[in-house]
Scaffold this active site. Sequence first.
Site, PDB file in Angstrom:
ATOM      1  N   ILE A  13       0.864  -1.271  -0.068  1.00  0.00           N
ATOM      2  CA  ILE A  13      -0.011   0.109  -0.113  1.00  0.00           C
ATOM      3  C   ILE A  13       0.830   1.327  -0.120  1.00  0.00           C
ATOM      4  O   ILE A  13       0.739   2.175  -0.775  1.00  0.00           O
ATOM      5  CB  ILE A  13      -0.884  -0.160   1.204  1.00  0.00           C
ATOM      6  CG1 ILE A  13      -1.588  -1.203   1.208  1.00  0.00           C
ATOM      7  CG2 ILE A  13      -1.717   1.224   1.299  1.00  0.00           C
ATOM      8  CD1 ILE A  13      -2.603  -1.289   0.251  1.00  0.00           C
ATOM      9  N   ARG A  36      -5.432  -8.489   6.673  1.00  0.00           N
ATOM     10  CA  ARG A  36      -4.403  -7.812   7.832  1.00  0.00           C
ATOM     11  C   ARG A  36      -3.966  -6.650   7.232  1.00  0.00           C
ATOM     12  O   ARG A  36      -2.839  -7.024   6.396  1.00  0.00           O
ATOM     13  CB  ARG A  36      -3.480  -8.977   8.255  1.00  0.00           C
ATOM     14  CG  ARG A  36      -4.075 -10.237   8.859  1.00  0.00           C
ATOM     15  CD  ARG A  36      -4.725  -9.853  10.362  1.00  0.00           C
ATOM     16  NE  ARG A  36      -5.216 -11.029  11.086  1.00  0.00           N
ATOM     17  CZ  ARG A  36      -6.402 -11.348  11.142  1.00  0.00           C
ATOM     18  NH1 ARG A  36      -7.634 -10.393  10.881  1.00  0.00           N
ATOM     19  NH2 ARG A  36      -6.841 -12.519  11.869  1.00  0.00           N
ATOM     20  N   GLU A  37      -3.746  -5.628   8.062  1.00  0.00           N
ATOM     21  CA  GLU A  37      -2.859  -4.400   7.685  1.00  0.00           C
ATOM     22  C   GLU A  37      -1.597  -4.543   8.414  1.00  0.00           C
ATOM     23  O   GLU A  37      -1.725  -4.531   9.629  1.00  0.00           O
ATOM     24  CB  GLU A  37      -3.744  -3.072   7.924  1.00  0.00           C
ATOM     25  CG  GLU A  37      -4.763  -3.030   7.128  1.00  0.00           C
ATOM     26  CD  GLU A  37      -5.942  -1.858   7.419  1.00  0.00           C
ATOM     27  OE1 GLU A  37      -5.646  -1.410   8.688  1.00  0.00           O
ATOM     28  OE2 GLU A  37      -6.917  -1.733   7.071  1.00  0.00           O
ATOM     29  N   ARG A  63       6.075  14.885  19.191  1.00  0.00           N
ATOM     30  CA  ARG A  63       5.755  13.744  18.495  1.00  0.00           C
ATOM     31  C   ARG A  63       4.461  14.102  17.659  1.00  0.00           C
ATOM     32  O   ARG A  63       3.433  14.145  18.243  1.00  0.00           O
ATOM     33  CB  ARG A  63       5.655  12.602  19.358  1.00  0.00           C
ATOM     34  CG  ARG A  63       6.887  12.066  20.059  1.00  0.00           C
ATOM     35  CD  ARG A  63       7.914  11.611  18.951  1.00  0.00           C
ATOM     36  NE  ARG A  63       8.946  10.854  19.523  1.00  0.00           N
ATOM     37  CZ  ARG A  63       9.898  10.310  18.707  1.00  0.00           C
ATOM     38  NH1 ARG A  63       9.934  10.563  17.395  1.00  0.00           N
ATOM     39  NH2 ARG A  63      10.881   9.348  19.175  1.00  0.00           N
ATOM     40  N   ALA A  75      16.373   7.150  21.664  1.00  0.00           N
ATOM     41  CA  ALA A  75      16.157   6.031  20.764  1.00  0.00           C
ATOM     42  C   ALA A  75      16.362   6.352  19.301  1.00  0.00           C
ATOM     43  O   ALA A  75      16.371   7.630  18.935  1.00  0.00           O
ATOM     44  CB  ALA A  75      14.721   5.472  21.019  1.00  0.00           C
ATOM     45  N   GLU A  91      23.138   6.448  18.339  1.00  0.00           N
ATOM     46  CA  GLU A  91      22.079   7.306  18.618  1.00  0.00           C
ATOM     47  C   GLU A  91      22.242   7.835  20.006  1.00  0.00           C
ATOM     48  O   GLU A  91      21.781   9.104  20.067  1.00  0.00           O
ATOM     49  CB  GLU A  91      20.715   6.427  18.836  1.00  0.00           C
ATOM     50  CG  GLU A  91      20.019   5.520  17.405  1.00  0.00           C
ATOM     51  CD  GLU A  91      19.497   7.040  16.633  1.00  0.00           C
ATOM     52  OE1 GLU A  91      19.245   8.109  17.237  1.00  0.00           O
ATOM     53  OE2 GLU A  91      19.419   6.944  15.391  1.00  0.00           O
ATOM     54  N   GLU A  95      22.048  11.892  19.733  1.00  0.00           N
ATOM     55  CA  GLU A  95      20.691  12.479  20.380  1.00  0.00           C
ATOM     56  C   GLU A  95      21.144  13.312  21.628  1.00  0.00           C
ATOM     57  O   GLU A  95      20.417  14.393  21.953  1.00  0.00           O
ATOM     58  CB  GLU A  95      19.372  11.511  20.765  1.00  0.00           C
ATOM     59  CG  GLU A  95      18.713  10.942  19.555  1.00  0.00           C
ATOM     60  CD  GLU A  95      17.512  10.351  19.809  1.00  0.00           C
ATOM     61  OE1 GLU A  95      17.312  10.144  21.039  1.00  0.00           O
ATOM     62  OE2 GLU A  95      16.882  10.279  18.952  1.00  0.00           O
ATOM     63  N   SER A 112       3.907  -3.338  18.863  1.00  0.00           N
ATOM     64  CA  SER A 112       2.418  -3.272  18.745  1.00  0.00           C
ATOM     65  C   SER A 112       2.369  -4.472  17.657  1.00  0.00           C
ATOM     66  O   SER A 112       2.145  -4.369  16.522  1.00  0.00           O
ATOM     67  CB  SER A 112       1.995  -2.140  17.999  1.00  0.00           C
ATOM     68  OG  SER A 112       2.226  -0.932  18.891  1.00  0.00           O
ATOM     69  N   PRO A 113       2.444  -5.922  18.352  1.00  0.00           N
ATOM     70  CA  PRO A 113       2.587  -6.999  17.448  1.00  0.00           C
ATOM     71  C   PRO A 113       1.172  -7.396  16.705  1.00  0.00           C
ATOM     72  O   PRO A 113       1.060  -8.090  15.847  1.00  0.00           O
ATOM     73  CB  PRO A 113       2.841  -7.931  18.273  1.00  0.00           C
ATOM     74  CG  PRO A 113       2.424  -7.521  19.736  1.00  0.00           C
ATOM     75  CD  PRO A 113       2.682  -6.170  19.678  1.00  0.00           C
ATOM     76  N   GLY A 114       0.131  -6.549  16.976  1.00  0.00           N
ATOM     77  CA  GLY A 114      -1.069  -6.831  16.380  1.00  0.00           C
ATOM     78  C   GLY A 114      -1.270  -6.230  15.057  1.00  0.00           C
ATOM     79  O   GLY A 114      -2.009  -6.790  14.137  1.00  0.00           O
ATOM     80  N   GLU A 118       7.752  -4.085  14.399  1.00  0.00           N
ATOM     81  CA  GLU A 118       8.741  -3.287  14.974  1.00  0.00           C
ATOM     82  C   GLU A 118       9.384  -3.989  16.278  1.00  0.00           C
ATOM     83  O   GLU A 118       8.348  -4.585  17.075  1.00  0.00           O
ATOM     84  CB  GLU A 118       8.372  -1.892  15.430  1.00  0.00           C
ATOM     85  CG  GLU A 118       9.548  -1.150  15.984  1.00  0.00           C
ATOM     86  CD  GLU A 118       8.922   0.272  16.584  1.00  0.00           C
ATOM     87  OE1 GLU A 118       9.940   1.042  16.498  1.00  0.00           O
ATOM     88  OE2 GLU A 118       7.925   0.497  16.799  1.00  0.00           O
ATOM     89  N   GLU A 139      15.311  16.646  13.239  1.00  0.00           N
ATOM     90  CA  GLU A 139      14.893  16.166  14.539  1.00  0.00           C
ATOM     91  C   GLU A 139      15.404  17.330  15.568  1.00  0.00           C
ATOM     92  O   GLU A 139      16.693  17.701  15.630  1.00  0.00           O
ATOM     93  CB  GLU A 139      15.868  15.027  14.676  1.00  0.00           C
ATOM     94  CG  GLU A 139      15.764  14.203  16.120  1.00  0.00           C
ATOM     95  CD  GLU A 139      16.533  12.927  16.212  1.00  0.00           C
ATOM     96  OE1 GLU A 139      15.973  12.207  16.721  1.00  0.00           O
ATOM     97  OE2 GLU A 139      17.771  13.033  15.650  1.00  0.00           O
TER      98      GLU A 139
END
Length: 181
Positions: A13, A36-37, A63, A75, A91, A95, A112-114, A118, A139
Amino acid sequence: MKLTEKTTHKESIYKGRIVDLNLHEVELPNGKTSKREIINHPGAVALIALTEEGKLLMVKQFRKALEKEIVEIPAGKLEAGENPEDTAIRELEEETGYKTSQLKKVISFYTSPGFADEIVHIFEANNLTKGRSSTDEDEFVEVMEVSLEEAEKMIETEEIHDAKTVFAVQYIRNRTAESSP
């Protein structure tokens, strides 16, 4: 029943600089189909960086997804072919301006495994030496040194409002409790 989903069709997509979005048509364990997206992300590192005084290095930044500033542990995302330890060292310096001579892997977890693949690798950094930060051109961060008590208050007021940073504060709290007589 085997808990698995077989992808029967995959459509790209969106391909972005940080994430890709794919639509999968899957066959469910009961034989039915669903969609599933899935967001694909290269992975990231986060650092529990402690000063000699025992303060956590944090960065405050805006953010856009949240439309607010939050305070987080340093991070950043893995670059292609880069191992997590090298990313962590890079990093931390980019940072915060700090370098470390002592890096220890703490844990890795999926954010966010659903809907996303990541994975974040958390490292503890000690024996810090101060240098100069060099953030990316898009940044903007404010480096902070925060005591454990200040960090816990920031969680209550939602200045700290992300899982990796809440984990880091709890990790330090638990370690402090374990070393107390």
